[in-house]
Enzyme design. Sequence first.
Site, PDB file in Angstrom:
ATOM      1  N   ASP A  10       0.883  -1.180   0.000  1.00 22.97           N
ATOM      2  CA  ASP A  10       0.000   0.000   0.000  1.00 22.97           C
ATOM      3  C   ASP A  10       0.916   1.224   0.000  1.00 22.97           C
ATOM      4  OD1 ASP A  10      -2.402   1.546   0.206  1.00 22.97           O
ATOM      5  OD2 ASP A  10      -2.047   1.804   2.344  1.00 22.97           O
ATOM      6  N   SER A  11       0.335   2.387  -0.223  1.00 24.07           N
ATOM      7  CA  SER A  11       1.132   3.620  -0.171  1.00 24.07           C
ATOM      8  C   SER A  11       1.584   3.910   1.255  1.00 24.07           C
ATOM      9  CB  SER A  11       0.287   4.784  -0.679  1.00 24.07           C
ATOM     10  OG  SER A  11      -0.865   4.914   0.149  1.00 24.07           O
ATOM     11  N   TYR A  42      -0.936   7.806  -3.080  1.00 23.52           N
ATOM     12  CA  TYR A  42      -1.187   7.330  -4.445  1.00 23.52           C
ATOM     13  C   TYR A  42      -2.376   8.076  -5.063  1.00 23.52           C
ATOM     14  CZ  TYR A  42       1.789   3.102  -4.041  1.00 23.52           C
ATOM     15  OH  TYR A  42       2.837   2.223  -3.928  1.00 23.52           O
ATOM     16  N   GLY A  43      -3.377   8.355  -4.225  1.00 25.40           N
ATOM     17  CA  GLY A  43      -4.587   9.004  -4.726  1.00 25.40           C
ATOM     18  C   GLY A  43      -4.257  10.391  -5.252  1.00 25.40           C
ATOM     19  N   CYS A  74      -4.505  -1.838  -1.687  1.00 22.61           N
ATOM     20  CA  CYS A  74      -4.792  -0.432  -1.955  1.00 22.61           C
ATOM     21  C   CYS A  74      -5.766  -0.358  -3.123  1.00 22.61           C
ATOM     22  CB  CYS A  74      -3.477   0.256  -2.314  1.00 22.61           C
ATOM     23  SG  CYS A  74      -3.674   1.929  -2.915  1.00 22.61           S
ATOM     24  N   ASN A  75      -6.907   0.249  -2.899  1.00 23.30           N
ATOM     25  CA  ASN A  75      -7.898   0.350  -3.983  1.00 23.30           C
ATOM     26  C   ASN A  75      -7.359   1.169  -5.157  1.00 23.30           C
ATOM     27  OD1 ASN A  75     -10.899  -0.456  -2.801  1.00 23.30           O
ATOM     28  ND2 ASN A  75      -9.478   0.200  -1.223  1.00 23.30           N
ATOM     29  N   THR A  76      -6.685   2.269  -4.834  1.00 21.91           N
ATOM     30  CA  THR A  76      -6.203   3.169  -5.882  1.00 21.91           C
ATOM     31  C   THR A  76      -5.244   2.427  -6.819  1.00 21.91           C
ATOM     32  OG1 THR A  76      -6.327   4.926  -4.242  1.00 21.91           O
ATOM     33  CG2 THR A  76      -5.160   5.435  -6.275  1.00 21.91           C
ATOM     34  N   CYS A 186     -11.228   2.767   0.180  1.00 24.45           N
ATOM     35  CA  CYS A 186      -9.802   3.073   0.363  1.00 24.45           C
ATOM     36  C   CYS A 186      -9.397   2.345   1.629  1.00 24.45           C
ATOM     37  CB  CYS A 186      -9.597   4.578   0.532  1.00 24.45           C
ATOM     38  SG  CYS A 186      -7.939   5.024   1.112  1.00 24.45           S
TER      39      CYS A 186
END
Length: 265
Positions: A10-11, A42-43, A74-76, A186
């Site tokens: 993830d970020s 990331y978003g 991470c969804n993004t 998120c």
Amino acid sequence: MKERPIAFLDSGVGGLPYLSEAQKQIPDENFVYVADNENFPYGGKNFEQLKKVVISVIERIVDQFNPKTVVIACNTASVITLKSLRKRFGIPFVGVVPAVKPAAQYSQNGRIGLLATESTVKSIYTDDLIRDFARDCSVFRFAGVQIVDFVENRYYGADEDEIYKILSPAVEYFTRKQIDSLILGCTHFLFVREPLQKLMGKEIKVIDSVDGVVKQLGKILQDTSPAGGNNKSKYSRFYITGTSYSREKYEMFINAFDLEWGGSI
Ligand code: DGL
């Protein structure tokens, strides 16, 4: 002989609740968690730029850990880069994407909220998910940029007032829209699930993707690794990209999730 680990990316700290559930349900595996602090957040990044960033960190993860599977926690990153990752690397990837299908199945009034990053809210992948699984619903999208930053940087030690202030723009928006279910799109938002539920009211169903993701991971492992591994030295380690971070801040998360500090990659 040690077994190859499962890597989580993830970020930042957002993917930790996903890792935690995987550890519970798949306890015999080794885990490495990478927080891409160097590229946080990331978003909001341009899609092409984000693809480059994620491919490059996955290359480092593959070189360093030789994982048998990678969870993009991470969804993004998942909605923007999963297809490219699967094409490029010869290992299975599990993505975390907004739980649109469960929300549509649950919703009584057909009014669903999606709280995510700006990139996830705007992505074609999200449009496709809504078209495929929530065609008959109205899905209201809200980008919770400040919530991501809050969780990553000020979560421990924040008082209730600050948390409520951070959440209130999203809560006001979704309340106006009269939703009956809210998707946490998120991974960082799982950390504020309780106050969010309190502010939205207990009649609103708050939905994440944890179950689906861990189930999918378990299925991939069953299909790809023979049962009964000889895993004598189990570990779950937390790594971070770059060098400019506060170890003290991450130490709180590492302790809360019972991980070992792995250092920088
Ligand atoms: N945790 C990430 C997600 O699920 C994104 C946070 C960020 O903007 O870096 O979308």
